[in-house]
Design a protein around this motif. Structure first.
Motif, PDB file in Angstrom:
ATOM      1  N   ARG A 102      16.779-107.792 -26.519  1.00 13.20           N
ATOM      2  CA  ARG A 102      17.515-107.278 -27.681  1.00 13.20           C
ATOM      3  C   ARG A 102      18.763-106.512 -27.228  1.00 13.20           C
ATOM      4  O   ARG A 102      19.837-106.629 -27.825  1.00 13.20           O
ATOM      5  N   CYS A 144      21.502-108.943 -26.179  1.00 19.57           N
ATOM      6  CA  CYS A 144      22.150-109.542 -27.355  1.00 19.57           C
ATOM      7  C   CYS A 144      23.205-108.588 -27.926  1.00 19.57           C
ATOM      8  O   CYS A 144      24.317-109.006 -28.282  1.00 19.57           O
ATOM      9  N   ASP A 145      22.850-107.296 -27.989  1.00 23.53           N
ATOM     10  CA  ASP A 145      23.769-106.302 -28.559  1.00 23.53           C
ATOM     11  C   ASP A 145      24.956-106.031 -27.627  1.00 23.53           C
ATOM     12  O   ASP A 145      26.113-105.993 -28.074  1.00 23.53           O
ATOM     13  N   ILE A 146      24.663-105.869 -26.336  1.00 19.21           N
ATOM     14  CA  ILE A 146      25.724-105.518 -25.383  1.00 19.21           C
ATOM     15  C   ILE A 146      26.734-106.646 -25.246  1.00 19.21           C
ATOM     16  O   ILE A 146      27.951-106.432 -25.247  1.00 19.21           O
ATOM     17  N   ASN A 147      26.229-107.887 -25.132  1.00 22.55           N
ATOM     18  CA  ASN A 147      27.105-109.031 -24.860  1.00 22.55           C
ATOM     19  C   ASN A 147      27.518-109.786 -26.111  1.00 22.55           C
ATOM     20  O   ASN A 147      28.301-110.745 -26.014  1.00 22.55           O
ATOM     21  N   GLN A 148      26.962-109.365 -27.253  1.00 17.85           N
ATOM     22  CA  GLN A 148      27.223-110.098 -28.499  1.00 17.85           C
ATOM     23  C   GLN A 148      26.940-111.601 -28.303  1.00 17.85           C
ATOM     24  O   GLN A 148      27.736-112.453 -28.685  1.00 17.85           O
ATOM     25  N   ASP A 149      25.812-111.872 -27.681  1.00 21.00           N
ATOM     26  CA  ASP A 149      25.479-113.251 -27.323  1.00 21.00           C
ATOM     27  C   ASP A 149      24.005-113.496 -27.665  1.00 21.00           C
ATOM     28  O   ASP A 149      23.110-112.918 -27.041  1.00 21.00           O
ATOM     29  N   GLN A 150      23.767-114.355 -28.651  1.00 17.15           N
ATOM     30  CA  GLN A 150      22.402-114.612 -29.113  1.00 17.15           C
ATOM     31  C   GLN A 150      21.628-115.565 -28.196  1.00 17.15           C
ATOM     32  O   GLN A 150      20.465-115.854 -28.457  1.00 17.15           O
TER      33      GLN A 150
END
Length: 799
Positions: free
Chosen positions: A726, A729-735
């Motif tokens: 999680r 996903c937040d740090i890299n803006q990558d799902q």
């Protein structure tokens, strides 16, 4: 082609895919078959879905007006309740669904209503992969009579056959952008003559390059259309790849749909499709005429085990070669850069992935294994898992010929059979431990004690002299049992395969034989009955206990036993050169005792076979953590390799588990090497503790986990790797880090788990001491009459 029309002919080939097609008010079975003369579409017209109902229920069930078209017919069959049944025939799937719904509403049992008609036709004729069809070729008419369609053969009957037709395969792999736009597709294969075939279809302007296998196209849509044309020309029987269904074919399908392109890459111009929308799984794939084999699924099916199943990891392990790219873990950035600046290099990378998958299939004989498994089980070529369906395919035709239909549901509800026998171990450090294994114990028990679903039904109505007693009240008839006969046939085939050094066939048979107990013990199988499963496992308990008594009567100590293995201590002063002969003599002694016992007490022939399997020159059985009791399914030993060198063997220890840090695994290995070589252990541990606190071992503290499902599908959210996923996903803006299969690397800090490359807190070295190093060191230190806390405390006072 025209000269063959309307001639009565026989064709023989391998059935690749199976289908039921409703056309012009009739049900047609459709089989795509590869023959010596090329692919043929075989159709069998005027077929019906069939199931069974107790004769006393048939009239009430068929009273509904919507079921007036259902045909009923008396048959010489009974259900397991020994009451007669009638066969019910439906002309199409809609009528079959109406019948199932009506039976459910009236609480009437239907038998075998879930067996698909295209499978039943083959299974009832003992047809697995290879078949002969009798009929004639016909000319295609109408708008579908196009050049890409293969000859059409209308058959009236079929029978099993033997075929050695070679199937044509291709390894396929796509490269794409972050957004899923296709950059290229790689295609790699080998002809039956051994010639290499390779091609990459690449989006972009043509470039001067030595890579003459590149075919340039202007855009993504043209790539897809060119691939469709390629399938029509090359016409492979088998497609292989790495996550080829869930990634490559799913991606291709979505991109073709985006462009409005009919993805007609199946045979006879059939499109690739999915039986369940947006569920891109092997079991939902529809690709008539072509078989798809995913490397990951088939390695697991053949019982290969790896810490990770990425192509890079498996190819390095099996081939000592990896992907043709610099940074495997962050390859998307490099792939994008290659597409923009060096397309020939991207083509080489794409093609290398294809070749690696091909070489893995060749190295592990997966092509042969998949074919042999289909020939043995009657499962559609390419279908993985499905052990219940395989059991049904093997068992049902014999059951019908014995006068019975399969049950509609399992007999047991809430009564479970015990698992395999595991005896309490005697912990300690030993020399000269023999491991004696029963060869295929559960199949041997089934064969020896005549354990059989039909035999149970008949045995419960027979006098004692006609039966063999089981457990939980089971009685098995001695008359023509089906399952023991199937195991006999499989055992004989396996011995022949081993004699001919046919490893894929031998492995396929072994897996099938060992799955038979699991199927009978599963509530997903209609034949499940606790009396069947318990008569296997409880008999196994009895056999293991008696075997131990006989071995100890010979003057040896049994220190452990697990399901089918008995660990025998010969004594620390035993002569090395006598070990092998002692193991073989012990095994033969026990085998003879079982032959005598079963003849005298049961009037049965024994198929139990104990074998001398392994000699551990040194062996350590740890205690349970925090206890003096011996552990189970955990041990370490030294075993002489074929090269003559001693190697360490770990079972159930942290060394063989991927959820421990590289440091813990390395230290554990070195600790046991030192223990068995009588080297200093405590000094080594103190050096490790010193290096840990100084930061020298930080690279070995990284945990690596893969998401087994999409992040949102996890019910428990507190696991460290989920927390890190999680955060990534937040740090890299990558799902991508939330998707199934994502690789998550993290370390434990003073603030808990954090991404390995993006930590904001200090590493929690005490965590690694107490939760990683202490558990693996304590069993060894207890043998040496010290403790981890004593070693660590002494060292910490020096830091």
């Amino acid at each position: 082609m025209n000269s063959r029309l309307n001639e009565q002919q026989v064709i023989k080939g391998r059935v690749l895919t199976r289908h039921a097609v409703n056309r012009q008010g009739g049900l047609h079975l459709q089989y795509f078959v590869q023959t010596e003369n090329g692919p043929v579409t075989v159709e069998i017209p005027n077929q019906e879905h069939v199931c069974f109902v107790q004769a006393t229920d048939a009239t009430a069930l068929l009273a509904s007006s919507e079921l007036r078209g259902v045909r009923r017919s008396p048959v010489a069959l009974s259900c397991f309740a020994n009451t007669p049944v009638e066969a019910l025939y439906c002309v199409d799937g809609r009528q079959q669904r109406n019948l199932n719904r009506a039976a459910k509403d009236l609480d009437i049992e239907l038998f075998e209503s879930d067996i698909k008609v295209e499978h039943r036709f083959l299974v009832e004729r003992f047809i697995a992969l290879d078949a002969e069809f009798y009929g004639h070729f016909v000319a295609r008419t109408g708008t579908n009579a196009v050049s890409q369609q293969q000859p059409l053969f209308i058959a009236s009957r079929a029978r099993q056959a033997v075929s050695t037709i070679a199937l044509n395969a291709i390894s396929l792999d796509f490269e794409c952008s972050f957004a899923g736009e296709l950059y290229s597709v790689g295609l790699y294969g080998q002809t039956t003559e051994g010639c290499v075939y390779q091609k990459v279809i690449m989006v972009g302007e043509a470039e001067e390059t030595d890579a003459n296998y590149i075919e340039w196209v202007e855009n993504e849509a043209q790539l897809i259309n060119q691939l469709i044309s390629w399938f029509a020309e090359y016409d492979p029987d088998i497609i292989i790849g790495w996550s080829v269904v869930t990634f490559d074919l799913a991606l291709l399908y979505r991109r073709a749909k985006h462009h409005g392109i009919a993805l007609t890459i199946g045979r006879d111009n059939h499109p690739l499709g999915w039986k369940v929308e947006d569920k891109y799984r092997p079991e939902t794939l529809s690709l008539p005429g072509r078989v798809v084999l995913d490397g990951i699924d088939w390695l697991k099916a053949a019982f290969y085990q790896f810490d990770r199943y990425s192509l890079e990891f498996v190819s390095q392990a099996l081939l000592d070669e990896g992907k043709a790219i610099h940074n495997v873990d962050n390859r998307m950035d490099e792939i994008n850069d290659l597409f923009l600046n060096n397309k020939p290099a991207l083509a080489h990378y794409n093609l290398t992935d294809c070749r690696l998958v091909w070489d893995i299939f060749e190295k592990t004989h997966l092509f042969d294994f998949a074919i042999e498994r289909a020939k043995l089980t009657g499962l559609e070529l390419g279908r993985v898992g499905a052990s219940v369906a395989a059991f049904n395919n093997l068992y049902l035709p014999h059951l019908h010929r014995a006068g019975y239909v399969a049950p509609s549901k399992p007999a047991s509800d809430g009564i479970e059979s015990p698992g395999g026998y595991v005896m309490d171990s005697v912990p300690g450090l030993y020399q000269h431990i023999l491991v004696l294994d029963f060869k295929s114990l559960y199949p041997s028990i089934i064969r020896t004690f005549l354990i059989d679903p039909k035999g149970l039904v008949e045995g419960l109505t027979q006098v004692e002299e006609q039966t063999v007693s089981g457990f939980l009240g089971a009685q098995f008839s001695r008359e023509k049992p089906i399952l023991p006969m199937l195991i006999k046939n499989l055992s004989e085939q396996r011995e022949l395969a081993k004699a001919h050094h046919d490893a894929p066939l031998s492995q396929a048979i072994k897996i099938i034989m060992n799955s038979l107990y699991g199927v009978l013990g599963s509530r997903g199988c209609v034949f499940h009955d606790a009396r069947l499963a318990s008569s296997i496992t409880m008999r196994g308990h009895e056999i293991m206990k008696q075997t131990r008594l006989w071995i100890e009567a010979e003057g040896y100590k049994v220190i452990y036993g697990d399901t089918d293995s008995t660990f025998v201590w010969l004594g620390n002063d035993f002569e090395q050169e006598q070990v092998a002969q002692t193991g073989k003599s012990l095994a033969e002694k026990v085998n003879q005792l079982w032959r005598d016992k079963l003849t005298q007490e049961f009037k049965l022939e024994s198929f139990l076979e104990l074998e001398f399997e392994t000699h551990f020159e040194q062996f350590f059985m740890p205690t349970l953590r925090g206890s003096v009791e011996g552990s189970k399914k955990r041990y370490v030993g030294t075993k002489r390799q074929t090269s003559g060198e001693l190697g360490l063997v770990f079972k159930g220890m942290e060394q063989v588990r991927s959820d421990w840090s590289p440091l813990a695994r390395r230290v554990q290995y070195e600790l046991y090497e030192r223990l068995f070589q009588h080297l200093d252990v405590t000094t080594y541990l103190r050096e490790i503790i010193d290096s840990l606190h100084s930061g020298e071992l930080d690279d070995e503290l990284i945990f690596t986990k893969h998401l087994r499902r999409n992040l949102e599908d996890y019910t428990a959210k507190s696991a460290p790797h989920l927390k890190v996923a999680r955060a990534l996903c937040d740090i890299n803006q990558d799902q991508r880090f939330a998707k199934r299969g994502a690789r998550i690397e993290y370390v434990m800090t003073l603030n808990g788990a954090e991404p390995a490359e993006q930590t904001s807190n200090l590493i929690d070295y005490d965590y690694y001491l107490s939760r990683q190093l202490e558990p693996i060191a304590e069993p060894i230190l207890s043998i040496l009459k010290t403790s981890f806390s004593e070693v660590a405390t002494n060292q910490m006072s020096l830091i």
